[in-house]
Design an enzyme around this catalytic site. Sequence first.
Site, PDB file in Angstrom:
ATOM      1  N   PRO A   1     -29.954 -75.862   9.053  1.00  0.00           N
ATOM      2  CA  PRO A   1     -30.539 -74.706   8.351  1.00  0.00           C
ATOM      3  C   PRO A   1     -29.409 -73.855   7.768  1.00  0.00           C
ATOM      4  O   PRO A   1     -28.354 -73.750   8.387  1.00  0.00           O
ATOM      5  CB  PRO A   1     -31.243 -73.925   9.479  1.00  0.00           C
ATOM      6  CG  PRO A   1     -31.344 -74.875  10.626  1.00  0.00           C
ATOM      7  CD  PRO A   1     -30.199 -75.819  10.497  1.00  0.00           C
ATOM      8  N   HIS A   2     -29.614 -73.334   6.575  1.00  0.00           N
ATOM      9  CA  HIS A   2     -28.572 -72.492   5.996  1.00  0.00           C
ATOM     10  C   HIS A   2     -29.173 -71.471   5.047  1.00  0.00           C
ATOM     11  O   HIS A   2     -30.327 -71.602   4.640  1.00  0.00           O
ATOM     12  CB  HIS A   2     -27.507 -73.331   5.284  1.00  0.00           C
ATOM     13  CG  HIS A   2     -28.064 -74.272   4.256  1.00  0.00           C
ATOM     14  ND1 HIS A   2     -28.639 -75.474   4.606  1.00  0.00           N
ATOM     15  CD2 HIS A   2     -28.139 -74.201   2.910  1.00  0.00           C
ATOM     16  CE1 HIS A   2     -29.035 -76.112   3.509  1.00  0.00           C
ATOM     17  NE2 HIS A   2     -28.755 -75.352   2.463  1.00  0.00           N
ATOM     18  N   GLY A   3     -28.384 -70.468   4.710  1.00  0.00           N
ATOM     19  CA  GLY A   3     -28.878 -69.442   3.812  1.00  0.00           C
ATOM     20  C   GLY A   3     -27.716 -68.610   3.304  1.00  0.00           C
ATOM     21  O   GLY A   3     -26.598 -68.672   3.828  1.00  0.00           O
TER      22      GLY A   3
ATOM     23  N   TYR B   1     -28.625 -70.878  -3.297  1.00  0.00           N
ATOM     24  CA  TYR B   1     -27.339 -71.480  -3.640  1.00  0.00           C
ATOM     25  C   TYR B   1     -26.562 -70.727  -4.720  1.00  0.00           C
ATOM     26  O   TYR B   1     -25.487 -71.158  -5.117  1.00  0.00           O
ATOM     27  CB  TYR B   1     -27.543 -72.939  -4.079  1.00  0.00           C
ATOM     28  CG  TYR B   1     -28.029 -73.813  -2.950  1.00  0.00           C
ATOM     29  CD1 TYR B   1     -27.182 -74.120  -1.890  1.00  0.00           C
ATOM     30  CD2 TYR B   1     -29.322 -74.313  -2.935  1.00  0.00           C
ATOM     31  CE1 TYR B   1     -27.622 -74.913  -0.835  1.00  0.00           C
ATOM     32  CE2 TYR B   1     -29.773 -75.109  -1.893  1.00  0.00           C
ATOM     33  CZ  TYR B   1     -28.912 -75.401  -0.845  1.00  0.00           C
ATOM     34  OH  TYR B   1     -29.343 -76.174   0.187  1.00  0.00           O
TER      35      TYR B   1
END
Lengths: 148, 572
Positions: free
Chosen positions: A66-68, B514
């Site tokens: 998971p990333h943000g 992103y």
Amino acid sequence: MDIKSFLTPDCTECAVPVSSKKRLIEHVSQIAAQHVSNLTEQEILDALLNRERVGSTGIGNGIALPHGRLPNAGQPVAVLVTTESPIEFDAIDNQPVNVFFALLVPDGECNAHLKSLAAVAQKLSDKQTIKKIRCAETNQELYNAITE
Amino acid sequence: MIELTNILILIAAVLLILCIFASILSHKFGAPLLLAFLVLGMLAGEDGPGGIAFNSFDLAFLFGNLALAVIIFDGGLGTDKKSFRVSLGPALSLSTLGVFVTSAVTGLAAFYVFELSITESFLIGAIVGSTDAAAVFGLLKTAKLRLKERTSSTLEMESGTNDPMAIFLTIALVEIMSAADDSAGLAFIFKFIQQMGLGLVIGFAGGYLLKTTSTKMVVPSSLYPLFALAGALGIFGLTNIWGGSGFLAIYIAGAILGNSKVPYIDDIQKFHDGIAWLSQIGMFVMLGLLVTPSSLLDIAVPALILSAVLIFIARPLAVLLSLAPFHFPWREKVFISWCGLRGAVPIILALFPLLAGLEHSIMYFEVAFFVVFMSLLVQGWTIAPLARWLNIEIPPSYDPKHVEMQLPGIERTLYIYQAMGDCLAVGRIVPLLNEQCQSQAVGLIRDNKLLTDLLDERVQENDQLLFVAGEGNVVQMNKLFSGHKDESLKIESLFYGIFEISPESLMQDLQSVYGIELNEGELELTVAGFLRKKFHNKPVVGDMFRFDTITVIVKTMQDGEITGVGVKINEG
């Protein structure tokens, strides 16, 4: 890349007793919030959930990343947890997941830090490493397994 | 006579066996298979150890035409209607404008290197104008290359459809030269309309007739493929006799039949694959026998220059012009330029002036032979490495062994899969599998027993599962039942990135995660919509768009719609 530069032992937790995707993300946000001074747990949670909305971060073989992106964070924060039992995470191979490496990256140097994520994925694809991570019984063992 | 017959049969059989074994060697060395056949023919011929003196141009012409017709029909049978979406326009442009430009440029070069008139030079250009499908695809298959659909189906359809154009140009020029009249220009255009028009009309009419008759008639199952062959050759002969392009007609008839659901269509296709191979082998060996290698030396230098012009100037220029309106990525254009392999068609076409009794006929034949030989040698040998170098390969698709049976009356198919030890399906409960591939498991065979109560059943190694599903669900089932899951996942993530996102998610969400830079109006698009826009409404699997931080890649498609998108984090 040195994982130690953004993962601390107290952001590492093994055998977390959660059983759903939502609870897992909440738990991860909770841990992360203690290490980012100017962000609330809710903001971190939103960032991670935003990413999951686009598509699951489960990359297969029981691993998820998971990333943000965080607008006001000064530096990247990582959280590594394993769960007591695998949970459904809509992963790429439809297999349940029990190893989670979460990464929150500051707005500015998004690119550089995302590369760390790719490096972590590379590290986790190593059979020995992932085996040690799954076998870890204490938080310290888990931390050692990934930073070795 | 009886003895002679037996000797001939023996020779033919030995040559055929040698050719089949040659395929093993060619596989090992990456050499083009057709080149091996051609060399075998030459070795068997008058200058080689075989010492067979075969010089009957009439016989070669007859067999050559027959073999070509069969090969082109087989190409039509294998043309999937789905590939029209991305390749119909480009392929038609390549096979008309492309052939014309190739022929014209090569013809001009021939004018400078040979002492011929301009018409004679253009005849040489026309003779070597078309590409060979079998040559290209045999190579890609042996090298186990999977190309993007845009490239592969364009090449395939081009080589299926460009022969009629080259044949037309050759015949028209031969006729003009034998008649020696001056009103050539107008006659040329009229002839073109007649050839292509009749070819189209008879091809479509004949194809539909063939399809309807095959569907309605009731004969033993082995006769269906034969009927298809006889019908196709009938269409070919009739079109030619009426002054149309038989090759165009037989290709269209093949495409109509191949895309229909006539009974035993699988058998028809397998049968024609087999005889197309036989035709291919027979034709190349025969052409190898026909040529006298020692006499090729006389034309070697100018023919070498001509080959170089064709390979390095004419073909790339033709591809550049023909594909200009179609937005092909440059790598794919380079590859298509290099895939202009010449096959049997030019050698057969070189027989036309010979039979018409034109001057320099033997020379045309030798030049065509030389050019084809060089093209197979130079391009054939380098296609696979070039594809790798250009990075236009995409990971192989999942294709585990399974059995399929169309269920009569309903739009459903019965699929039987075996669960290999290291496939994703092992260990999952059956209802979950049903959900994941939107199908209905109706039975499970374990230890030679059929189980039908599957609600709590977990799949074990070597189980065989019987599913009833629609055709669209086969992609997911293939993925679940493919072995080597770890390896496949690795290869896939290397190409498509480690993450997969929903094609329906919004670009603005992707931006917030992103930090990608988007133009005005792109924020509200879905990821699929964005990729469609970037690839001019015709995206194919493997198309990618690179942002500053990430690259988004079309991962799966169904019926022309993007169904899966990969996200790769950029390195460096």
